[in-house]
Structures are given as C-alpha cells and as structure tokens.
Design an enzyme around this catalytic site. Structure first.
Site, PDB file in Angstrom:
ATOM      1  N   GLY A  95     111.903  -2.492 -19.915  1.00  0.00           N
ATOM      2  CA  GLY A  95     112.975  -1.840 -20.655  1.00  0.00           C
ATOM      3  C   GLY A  95     113.429  -2.562 -21.901  1.00  0.00           C
ATOM      4  O   GLY A  95     114.419  -2.170 -22.510  1.00  0.00           O
ATOM      5  N   CYS A 144     105.330  26.126 -32.057  1.00  0.00           N
ATOM      6  CA  CYS A 144     106.199  27.296 -32.116  1.00  0.00           C
ATOM      7  C   CYS A 144     107.504  27.000 -31.419  1.00  0.00           C
ATOM      8  O   CYS A 144     107.775  27.512 -30.326  1.00  0.00           O
ATOM      9  CB  CYS A 144     105.517  28.480 -31.455  1.00  0.00           C
ATOM     10  SG  CYS A 144     103.969  28.835 -32.260  1.00  0.00           S
ATOM     11  N   GLU A 145     108.302  26.174 -32.057  1.00  0.00           N
ATOM     12  CA  GLU A 145     109.504  25.659 -31.405  1.00  0.00           C
ATOM     13  C   GLU A 145     110.319  24.977 -32.488  1.00  0.00           C
ATOM     14  O   GLU A 145     109.810  24.070 -33.152  1.00  0.00           O
ATOM     15  CB  GLU A 145     109.017  24.670 -30.336  1.00  0.00           C
ATOM     16  CG  GLU A 145     110.033  23.750 -29.747  1.00  0.00           C
ATOM     17  CD  GLU A 145     110.873  24.435 -28.685  1.00  0.00           C
ATOM     18  OE1 GLU A 145     110.302  25.200 -27.895  1.00  0.00           O
ATOM     19  OE2 GLU A 145     112.086  24.217 -28.688  1.00  0.00           O
ATOM     20  N   TYR A 192     104.636   5.682 -25.019  1.00  0.00           N
ATOM     21  CA  TYR A 192     105.205   6.971 -24.613  1.00  0.00           C
ATOM     22  C   TYR A 192     104.943   8.087 -25.623  1.00  0.00           C
ATOM     23  O   TYR A 192     105.731   9.019 -25.741  1.00  0.00           O
ATOM     24  CB  TYR A 192     106.713   6.831 -24.313  1.00  0.00           C
ATOM     25  CG  TYR A 192     106.973   5.735 -23.296  1.00  0.00           C
ATOM     26  CD1 TYR A 192     106.542   5.892 -21.982  1.00  0.00           C
ATOM     27  CD2 TYR A 192     107.564   4.534 -23.665  1.00  0.00           C
ATOM     28  CE1 TYR A 192     106.722   4.883 -21.057  1.00  0.00           C
ATOM     29  CE2 TYR A 192     107.755   3.517 -22.735  1.00  0.00           C
ATOM     30  CZ  TYR A 192     107.331   3.700 -21.436  1.00  0.00           C
ATOM     31  OH  TYR A 192     107.507   2.697 -20.528  1.00  0.00           O
ATOM     32  N   GLU A 244     108.265  -6.582 -16.566  1.00  0.00           N
ATOM     33  CA  GLU A 244     107.337  -5.463 -16.752  1.00  0.00           C
ATOM     34  C   GLU A 244     107.514  -4.776 -18.100  1.00  0.00           C
ATOM     35  O   GLU A 244     107.867  -3.599 -18.160  1.00  0.00           O
ATOM     36  CB  GLU A 244     107.561  -4.436 -15.631  1.00  0.00           C
ATOM     37  CG  GLU A 244     107.441  -5.032 -14.242  1.00  0.00           C
ATOM     38  CD  GLU A 244     107.807  -4.043 -13.142  1.00  0.00           C
ATOM     39  OE1 GLU A 244     107.090  -4.039 -12.135  1.00  0.00           O
ATOM     40  OE2 GLU A 244     108.784  -3.293 -13.292  1.00  0.00           O
ATOM     41  N   PRO A 245     107.271  -5.466 -19.188  1.00  0.00           N
ATOM     42  CA  PRO A 245     107.419  -4.807 -20.488  1.00  0.00           C
ATOM     43  C   PRO A 245     106.281  -3.807 -20.725  1.00  0.00           C
ATOM     44  O   PRO A 245     105.118  -4.090 -20.422  1.00  0.00           O
ATOM     45  CB  PRO A 245     107.312  -5.968 -21.490  1.00  0.00           C
ATOM     46  CG  PRO A 245     106.495  -7.002 -20.784  1.00  0.00           C
ATOM     47  CD  PRO A 245     106.799  -6.858 -19.310  1.00  0.00           C
ATOM     48  N   GLY A 246     106.630  -2.639 -21.213  1.00  0.00           N
ATOM     49  CA  GLY A 246     105.615  -1.666 -21.600  1.00  0.00           C
ATOM     50  C   GLY A 246     105.742  -1.450 -23.096  1.00  0.00           C
ATOM     51  O   GLY A 246     104.953  -1.946 -23.914  1.00  0.00           O
ATOM     52  N   ARG A 247     106.834  -0.757 -23.455  1.00  0.00           N
ATOM     53  CA  ARG A 247     107.140  -0.463 -24.850  1.00  0.00           C
ATOM     54  C   ARG A 247     107.103  -1.715 -25.738  1.00  0.00           C
ATOM     55  O   ARG A 247     106.580  -1.678 -26.848  1.00  0.00           O
ATOM     56  CB  ARG A 247     108.534   0.153 -24.895  1.00  0.00           C
ATOM     57  CG  ARG A 247     109.002   0.616 -26.245  1.00  0.00           C
ATOM     58  CD  ARG A 247     110.518   0.854 -26.207  1.00  0.00           C
ATOM     59  NE  ARG A 247     110.936   1.470 -24.963  1.00  0.00           N
ATOM     60  CZ  ARG A 247     111.116   2.782 -24.793  1.00  0.00           C
ATOM     61  NH1 ARG A 247     110.934   3.597 -25.799  1.00  0.00           N
ATOM     62  NH2 ARG A 247     111.491   3.266 -23.627  1.00  0.00           N
TER      63      ARG A 247
HETATM   64  C1  LIG Z   1     109.031   2.344 -17.278  1.00  0.00           C
HETATM   65  C2  LIG Z   1     109.062   1.134 -16.468  1.00  0.00           C
HETATM   66  C3  LIG Z   1     108.805  -0.095 -17.068  1.00  0.00           C
HETATM   67  C4  LIG Z   1     108.523  -0.260 -18.535  1.00  0.00           C
HETATM   68  O1  LIG Z   1     109.577   0.143 -19.325  1.00  0.00           O
HETATM   69  P1  LIG Z   1     109.528  -0.176 -20.914  1.00  0.00           P
HETATM   70  O2  LIG Z   1     110.760   0.447 -21.419  1.00  0.00           O
HETATM   71  O3  LIG Z   1     108.292   0.444 -21.442  1.00  0.00           O
HETATM   72  O4  LIG Z   1     109.484  -1.658 -21.028  1.00  0.00           O
HETATM   73  C5  LIG Z   1     108.802  -1.206 -16.275  1.00  0.00           C
HETATM   74  N1  LIG Z   1     109.034  -1.133 -14.944  1.00  0.00           N
HETATM   75  C6  LIG Z   1     109.278   0.046 -14.333  1.00  0.00           C
HETATM   76  C7  LIG Z   1     109.510   0.079 -12.866  1.00  0.00           C
HETATM   77  C8  LIG Z   1     109.305   1.213 -15.067  1.00  0.00           C
HETATM   78  O5  LIG Z   1     109.562   2.376 -14.462  1.00  0.00           O
END
Ligand SMILES: *Cc1c(COP(=O)(O)O)cnc(C)c1O
Length: 463
Positions: free
Chosen positions: A278, A391-392, A421, A320-323
């Site tokens: 997050g 179309c929106e 995302y 758990e970084p994604g973004r």
């Molecule tokens: C979505 C999610 C993440 C990653 O969130 P980011 O905002 O991309 O860092 C990490 N852990 C869990 C459990 C998630 O659901």
C-alpha cells in the site's frame, strides 16, 4: 447515487477545473522525474526516449496504445526495496499490480518473493520459475482446487482469511500429507488511503479476521490445533496509496498486541509479521512518496519498539509493495485521434485507448499526469481532459491536465505511472483489444505481453 436529472457530464457537470490544476506548469515540455521512469528523457529532437529508444520508433514498431515498461527502472526499484529491508526481512512483490513471466524472472533474479492471489497468478509465477517457497498465496475465497495446487506446489505460505479457510487449508494439506506454513490475516481496525488513515472499532470489509471481539485470537487458537497447519505469523494490510506511516504504526501496535496475547495464552512467539503493502507513488508532481529505505527504517523501528515494550523477540518482518515497485516503471503511449475544444470549458483530447487500459480514473477518481512525447512545443497551455474511445462518458484517462495548445491528431502523448493496476485491470470493453506491454532496456525493446488480436477475442466466442 442520485436518480434525479442532473446536467450532462461525466462528473455531474464538474466541468470547471478543480483547484489542483489551477495553474499550468512552468514548462509543458518538462518531464518530472518523480512521475516518470528513470531512463525517460527527451532527445535533442525533443522526442521522449526510454531505455534509449524514442517513443516514435516504439509506436511505429508496436503500435498504440502500448504500455512501455522501463526494465532498468523496475529492477532498480525492486533492488532498492530488497536492499532497504536487508537480510532480516522479506519483500513480497504483490503480483496483482502487474504480473507477467518476464516480471517474475526479474523478481527472482533481484531476490524478491512474490504474492499471488489466484490460480492464474500462481500458474504464471510457477511457469516462470519462481521457487514455490518464495510464493505467498492470498485471497479471501481461494477455491479448494487452488488451495490444493498451492499446497502441492509447496508455496512458502498461505495467508488464511477466514475461519472456514483455516479448516479448509488444514484439511487439504493433511489429506496430502503436508503441513502448510500459514499466516492469519487480521483486520486491525485501521484503514489508510493516501494522506489519511482512520482507526475504527470494527471492520466493515471482506478481508481478514477482525482483531476486535477476540476473533483473531480465536482464529489463532483453532489454527494451532490443526495438524495440517504450521502457523508462522500474523498478516495485516491496511490500504493503498499510503504516504503517512502513522497507519502502519497503529497496525503494528495492534499486531504485536496479538502476538503478546498468543505468547501469554499458548507460550509461543510467532516468528513472522507481515505488514502488507500500500505504499504510495507519485502520479502527479503533487505527490511526495517516501523512499524504500525510509519506509524500511520506519517500519523496523516501529516493530522493534512495540516488541520491546511487549517483551517479545522481534519477529521477521515482511512487506508487500506492488504499486511502489511497478507503478512508476511504465507509461501508456497513446496516439491523439481528435482534439475537441469546448468554448470556455476545456479541450477534450481523444486517444486510441481509454478505460479498457486504465480503469483507475473511472474506478477510483485517480489522478494522472500526461505529456506530449513525440515532439516539444512552444505553444501555450490548454486545459485538457484526456478521454478514451469507449461508449461511456466516464471514459476518462486524465481528468485535468495542461497540454500544449497546438496538440493535433497524430501526436503521441504518454501517461506516466501506469505500471500498476492498469494492464492487470484491463478489460475488453467495447471489444477493444488489450494493449501490449513492451519492455525497454539498454536500447533494446521487446514485447513481454503481446497485443490482443481479434482472433483472441473470437477464440473465446464459441458461437
Ligand atoms: C493489494 C495488496 C498489496 C499491494 O498493494 P500496493 O498498493 O500495490 O502496494 C499487498 N498486500 C496485499 C494483501 C494486497 O491485497
């Protein structure tokens, strides 16, 4: 939502710019390094290049729209997270942000672990050679078939999300003669988004088991009794696009409180805590994200302090970084199709993609920036809204942005920070074909996810 009539417009007649973009940037040709991948720059002709490749060439070779991903930038961010957290912590990349086999290989090479939350993500991870013990399996409703596949593969942990799942995973593992390493996901009564977090007494959401009312403690009690499970830790994920560490502080305090309860009741100290992902990124120049080393330092100080005051050994931390890893590494390259000035309001710039390749603006009211990338311009700023071809009327990519007033059909524009995302949430709305992901590094470009074709669409339509 109101059912009464309202003035036309995607945002209920919200046609005037909000304060946010009240002043145009000083230089429309500038590329703010905060929002662009690190190898992005303009060449001497004014064309934007990434990894040494001009976007005009990429557009010609791979077409538009396309997601263009800076591999060096991805690896550098992954490595920065890995280094910041060091040997005493684990970094799990959240695959849902964007997953492909190339990305899995980069993560494997850079020493990161991987979160998956479906059979499809698990299959992608395994097929690219991520060792199963470095995979964590998440989700609030994993099917029995998915659980069985994950246990058989030997995933490093399954994150248990409900009382039913505790029993389900234990049963499946036991029937396979396994003891599955697991964490329990709890909700700590903290929800964080961007600059704010709220701490509430109860949790009104689908994920996890509430700490409140002793439910999490009861889940631990049950998990510890089941032979199919090896309970190794507690998991908490509090939100998304967070800049403020105070939400993590409250979450860590509450998770450590549970660890202490577990120690007092069962005489064991669980060895792991996962604080989720997050962490925010810059979508516009107004966002100020923290560096991984600052985040690592803050989180480890918080956990150490909480554990010291609870007289617990400090558990192994994972994040758990994604973004924060993949978001800034990519931009979406579009060709301008039409430019429609609406007198006194703004100019609508239509591109050859839209909500099918970036749903975040429509879904979350997300803000993005945009730049003209196929040339520079000396023209003054025009207030623009970048819209797609769907179309929106809510098909908006960039709600408020300034672009040069001489923008014309055929120009290439790019929206930065679309690595997370966007492709992973892409749809086929209007039977629009999902764009490719082109990875660029050291002057070389290659397609890592190809463009969808009409044949792909028709293959699923069996008549
Ligand atoms: C979505 C999610 C993440 C990653 O969130 P980011 O905002 O991309 O860092 C990490 N852990 C869990 C459990 C998630 O659901």
């Amino acid at each position: 939502m109101s059912r009464s009539a309202h003035p036309a417009g995607p945002r209920h007649a919200d046609v005037l710019p909000e304060g946010h973009y009240s002043a145009p940037p000083a230089d429309l040709n500038a590329l703010d390094p905060k929002v662009w991948a690190q190898t992005v720059e303009r060449d001497t002709d004014g064309v934007v290049t990434v990894g040494g490749r001009p976007v005009t060439e990429l557009a010609e070779e791979y077409g538009t729209p396309a997601y263009v991903l800076d591999e060096a930038d991805f690896r550098a961010r992954a490595r920065a997270w890995r280094t910041a957290f060091g040997a005493d912590a684990d970094v799990f990349y959240a695959g849902k942000a964007f997953l492909s086999r190339a990305v899995v290989r980069w993560l494997e090479e850079e020493g990161l672990n991987l979160d998956v939350c479906s059979g499809g993500e698990l299959a992608t991870a395994l097929s690219a050679g991520m060792p199963a013990e470095r995979i964590a399996f998440h989700g609030n409703n994993k099917s029995a078939e998915e659980i069985e596949r994950a246990v058989r593969a030997g995933v490093g942990r399954i994150v248990l999300d409900s009382f039913q799942e505790i029993v389900r995973v234990a049963h499946i593992a036991e029937s396979l003669g396994r003891r599955q390493r697991a964490q329990i996901r709890i909700t700590v009564g903290v929800e964080a988004h961007t600059h704010e977090f709220i701490a509430t007494a109860h949790e009104d959401q689908k994920f996890g088991i509430p700490l409140a009312g002793g439910q999490a403690a009861e889940a631990v009690r049950r998990a510890l009794r089941l032979d199919g499970l090896e309970l190794v830790g507690i998991h908490s994920h509090i939100g998304s696009q967070i800049f403020d560490m105070s939400g993590f502080e409250v979450a860590a305090h509450r998770v450590v409180g549970l660890l202490k309860e577990i120690r007092d009741e069962h005489g064991i100290e669980l060895p792991e805590i996962d604080l989720g992902g997050g962490l925010g990124i810059a979508y516009t120049s107004d966002d100020d994200p923290r560096e991984p080393h600052e985040i690592a330092k803050a989180l480890s100080e918080i956990v150490t302090r909480e554990c010291e005051s609870a007289r617990l050994r400090t558990p192994r931390i994972s994040v758990e970084p994604g973004r924060a890893i993949v978001g800034p590494t990519a931009f979406t390259l579009y060709e301008v199709g039409t430019v429609k000035p609406l007198d006194g309001l703004r100019t609508y710039v239509s591109v050859d993609g839209g909500m099918s390749d970036n749903i975040r603006t429509a879904l979350y009211d997300a803000e993005y920036s945009v730049a003209l990338v196929s040339r520079t311009s000396d023209a003054g700023p025009m207030l623009a809204r970048v819209v797609g071809k769907h179309c929106e009327s809510g098909d908006i990519v960039v709600k408020d942005a300034f672009l040069p007033a001489d923008l014309a059909p055929g120009d290439l524009i790019a929206v930065p920070a679309t690595g997370a995302y966007c492709r992973s949430m892409a749809s086929n709305y209007n039977h629009v074909l999902r764009p490719p992901v082109v990875a660029v590094r050291d002057g070389q470009a290659r397609v890592i996810v190809r463009r969808e074709t009409e044949e792909d669409l028709l293959r699923l339509d069996v008549g």
